[in-house]
Motif scaffolding. Structure first.
Motif, PDB file in Angstrom:
ATOM      1  N   LEU A  75      67.595  54.492  49.679  1.00  0.00           N
ATOM      2  CA  LEU A  75      67.782  54.959  50.980  1.00  0.00           C
ATOM      3  C   LEU A  75      67.491  56.435  50.755  1.00  0.00           C
ATOM      4  O   LEU A  75      68.123  57.308  51.466  1.00  0.00           O
ATOM      5  CB  LEU A  75      69.040  54.799  51.535  1.00  0.00           C
ATOM      6  CG  LEU A  75      69.451  53.389  51.910  1.00  0.00           C
ATOM      7  CD1 LEU A  75      70.980  53.181  52.469  1.00  0.00           C
ATOM      8  CD2 LEU A  75      68.568  52.934  53.336  1.00  0.00           C
ATOM      9  N   TRP A  76      67.154  57.003  49.477  1.00  0.00           N
ATOM     10  CA  TRP A  76      67.086  58.187  49.041  1.00  0.00           C
ATOM     11  C   TRP A  76      66.424  59.228  49.952  1.00  0.00           C
ATOM     12  O   TRP A  76      66.448  60.384  50.205  1.00  0.00           O
ATOM     13  CB  TRP A  76      66.602  58.601  47.697  1.00  0.00           C
ATOM     14  CG  TRP A  76      65.554  57.764  47.351  1.00  0.00           C
ATOM     15  CD1 TRP A  76      63.828  58.049  47.601  1.00  0.00           C
ATOM     16  CD2 TRP A  76      65.309  56.323  46.590  1.00  0.00           C
ATOM     17  NE1 TRP A  76      63.306  56.919  46.958  1.00  0.00           N
ATOM     18  CE2 TRP A  76      64.050  56.012  46.527  1.00  0.00           C
ATOM     19  CE3 TRP A  76      66.405  55.577  46.009  1.00  0.00           C
ATOM     20  CZ2 TRP A  76      63.494  55.010  45.885  1.00  0.00           C
ATOM     21  CZ3 TRP A  76      65.898  54.408  45.599  1.00  0.00           C
ATOM     22  CH2 TRP A  76      64.700  53.977  45.384  1.00  0.00           C
ATOM     23  N   GLU A  77      65.294  58.785  50.659  1.00  0.00           N
ATOM     24  CA  GLU A  77      64.709  59.644  51.664  1.00  0.00           C
ATOM     25  C   GLU A  77      65.523  60.206  52.729  1.00  0.00           C
ATOM     26  O   GLU A  77      65.418  61.171  53.275  1.00  0.00           O
ATOM     27  CB  GLU A  77      63.287  59.010  52.151  1.00  0.00           C
ATOM     28  CG  GLU A  77      62.251  58.917  51.000  1.00  0.00           C
ATOM     29  CD  GLU A  77      60.892  58.271  51.619  1.00  0.00           C
ATOM     30  OE1 GLU A  77      60.413  58.777  52.588  1.00  0.00           O
ATOM     31  OE2 GLU A  77      60.626  57.190  51.148  1.00  0.00           O
ATOM     32  N   SER A  78      66.213  59.082  53.382  1.00  0.00           N
ATOM     33  CA  SER A  78      66.941  59.524  54.578  1.00  0.00           C
ATOM     34  C   SER A  78      68.160  59.983  54.401  1.00  0.00           C
ATOM     35  O   SER A  78      68.958  60.603  55.082  1.00  0.00           O
ATOM     36  CB  SER A  78      67.377  58.053  55.397  1.00  0.00           C
ATOM     37  OG  SER A  78      68.010  57.270  54.531  1.00  0.00           O
ATOM     38  N   THR A  79      68.619  60.211  52.835  1.00  0.00           N
ATOM     39  CA  THR A  79      69.956  61.028  52.536  1.00  0.00           C
ATOM     40  C   THR A  79      69.793  61.956  51.750  1.00  0.00           C
ATOM     41  O   THR A  79      70.465  62.394  51.023  1.00  0.00           O
ATOM     42  CB  THR A  79      70.889  59.828  51.858  1.00  0.00           C
ATOM     43  OG1 THR A  79      70.074  59.193  50.580  1.00  0.00           O
ATOM     44  CG2 THR A  79      71.219  58.368  52.739  1.00  0.00           C
ATOM     45  N   ILE A  80      68.623  62.366  51.901  1.00  0.00           N
ATOM     46  CA  ILE A  80      68.322  63.563  50.744  1.00  0.00           C
ATOM     47  C   ILE A  80      69.289  64.647  51.097  1.00  0.00           C
ATOM     48  O   ILE A  80      69.659  65.522  49.990  1.00  0.00           O
ATOM     49  CB  ILE A  80      66.758  64.198  51.260  1.00  0.00           C
ATOM     50  CG1 ILE A  80      66.345  65.260  50.203  1.00  0.00           C
ATOM     51  CG2 ILE A  80      66.593  64.626  52.382  1.00  0.00           C
ATOM     52  CD1 ILE A  80      66.521  64.767  48.642  1.00  0.00           C
ATOM     53  N   ASP A  81      69.761  65.090  52.266  1.00  0.00           N
ATOM     54  CA  ASP A  81      70.801  66.237  52.474  1.00  0.00           C
ATOM     55  C   ASP A  81      71.999  66.014  51.666  1.00  0.00           C
ATOM     56  O   ASP A  81      72.405  66.838  51.025  1.00  0.00           O
ATOM     57  CB  ASP A  81      70.955  66.444  53.892  1.00  0.00           C
ATOM     58  CG  ASP A  81      69.773  67.176  54.555  1.00  0.00           C
ATOM     59  OD1 ASP A  81      68.986  67.559  53.945  1.00  0.00           O
ATOM     60  OD2 ASP A  81      69.637  66.781  55.617  1.00  0.00           O
ATOM     61  N   PHE A  82      72.322  64.950  51.621  1.00  0.00           N
ATOM     62  CA  PHE A  82      73.736  64.142  51.124  1.00  0.00           C
ATOM     63  C   PHE A  82      73.344  64.403  49.508  1.00  0.00           C
ATOM     64  O   PHE A  82      74.299  65.021  48.811  1.00  0.00           O
ATOM     65  CB  PHE A  82      74.143  62.807  51.392  1.00  0.00           C
ATOM     66  CG  PHE A  82      75.464  62.388  50.875  1.00  0.00           C
ATOM     67  CD1 PHE A  82      76.612  62.870  51.140  1.00  0.00           C
ATOM     68  CD2 PHE A  82      75.156  61.649  49.611  1.00  0.00           C
ATOM     69  CE1 PHE A  82      77.825  62.382  50.748  1.00  0.00           C
ATOM     70  CE2 PHE A  82      76.607  61.269  49.035  1.00  0.00           C
ATOM     71  CZ  PHE A  82      77.792  61.535  49.555  1.00  0.00           C
ATOM     72  N   VAL A  83      72.286  63.962  49.020  1.00  0.00           N
ATOM     73  CA  VAL A  83      72.221  64.205  47.746  1.00  0.00           C
ATOM     74  C   VAL A  83      72.044  65.596  47.023  1.00  0.00           C
ATOM     75  O   VAL A  83      72.595  65.887  46.159  1.00  0.00           O
ATOM     76  CB  VAL A  83      70.638  63.561  47.285  1.00  0.00           C
ATOM     77  CG1 VAL A  83      70.538  63.807  46.051  1.00  0.00           C
ATOM     78  CG2 VAL A  83      70.992  61.910  47.628  1.00  0.00           C
ATOM     79  N   LEU A  84      71.381  66.410  47.830  1.00  0.00           N
ATOM     80  CA  LEU A  84      71.373  67.753  47.501  1.00  0.00           C
ATOM     81  C   LEU A  84      72.524  68.808  47.663  1.00  0.00           C
ATOM     82  O   LEU A  84      72.859  69.242  46.834  1.00  0.00           O
ATOM     83  CB  LEU A  84      70.388  68.544  48.424  1.00  0.00           C
ATOM     84  CG  LEU A  84      68.828  68.211  48.430  1.00  0.00           C
ATOM     85  CD1 LEU A  84      67.958  68.963  49.453  1.00  0.00           C
ATOM     86  CD2 LEU A  84      68.227  68.428  47.068  1.00  0.00           C
ATOM     87  N   LYS A  85      73.359  68.208  48.512  1.00  0.00           N
ATOM     88  CA  LYS A  85      74.696  68.866  48.453  1.00  0.00           C
ATOM     89  C   LYS A  85      75.428  68.383  47.416  1.00  0.00           C
ATOM     90  O   LYS A  85      76.483  68.803  46.734  1.00  0.00           O
ATOM     91  CB  LYS A  85      75.693  68.434  49.889  1.00  0.00           C
ATOM     92  CG  LYS A  85      75.377  69.043  51.054  1.00  0.00           C
ATOM     93  CD  LYS A  85      76.278  68.541  52.431  1.00  0.00           C
ATOM     94  CE  LYS A  85      75.634  69.460  53.459  1.00  0.00           C
ATOM     95  NZ  LYS A  85      76.515  68.843  54.604  1.00  0.00           N
TER      96      LYS A  85
END
Length: 139
Positions: A75-85
């Motif tokens: 799910l890394w594409e749809s959760t990129i903002d969470f990963v960047l945070k």
């Protein structure tokens, strides 16, 4: 693999309640999130709920569990903002959990490989190359 004695929905409901209950300890929330990654309990709508509720979460255990969920179901594409945070939250003086750091590195590798695929020109397949060679040989 278990079928939860026919109580799948009830088990899911209890685990989801644990995830969002402020009285539950963070390591228990982590375990509930991880339990929901079980293929028989997984629901693709869960990640959206988690991302909304835990968007600014600072606890390493909870972030680790969410990174595991993201990795498990790609799910890394749809959760990129969470990963960047998550990258912003990594602070060496913050007592960061080594497991969280490991999962975040794994996610970054996946994103790097995805970006590389998106930015590189398409490579012709061997079949196309062979067809072109055959075509030229018949001329």
């Amino acid at each position: 693999m278990t079928y939860f004695y026919g109580e799948r929905d009830k088990v899911r409901s209890i685990l989801l309640q644990c995830c969002f209950d402020t009285e539950i300890r963070t390591y228990e929330v982590k375990e509930a999130i991880l339990a929901l990654t079980n293929p028989r309990l997984y629901d693709e709508s869960d990640i959206g709920k988690f991302m909304e509720y835990f968007a600014d979460e600072m606890d390493s255990d909870i972030r680790y569990a969410l990174y595991c969920d993201i990795l498990e179901y790609r799910l890394w594409e749809s959760t990129i903002d969470f990963v960047l945070k998550g990258i912003e939250k990594l602070n060496p003086n913050n007592g960061v959990n080594a497991s969280e750091r490991l999962r975040l590195k794994e996610l970054l590798r996946k994103l790097d490989s995805l970006l590389e695929q998106l930015l590189s020109p398409p490579v012709p397949s061997i079949a196309l190359c062979a067809a072109e060679v055959k075509r030229r040989n018949t001329l």
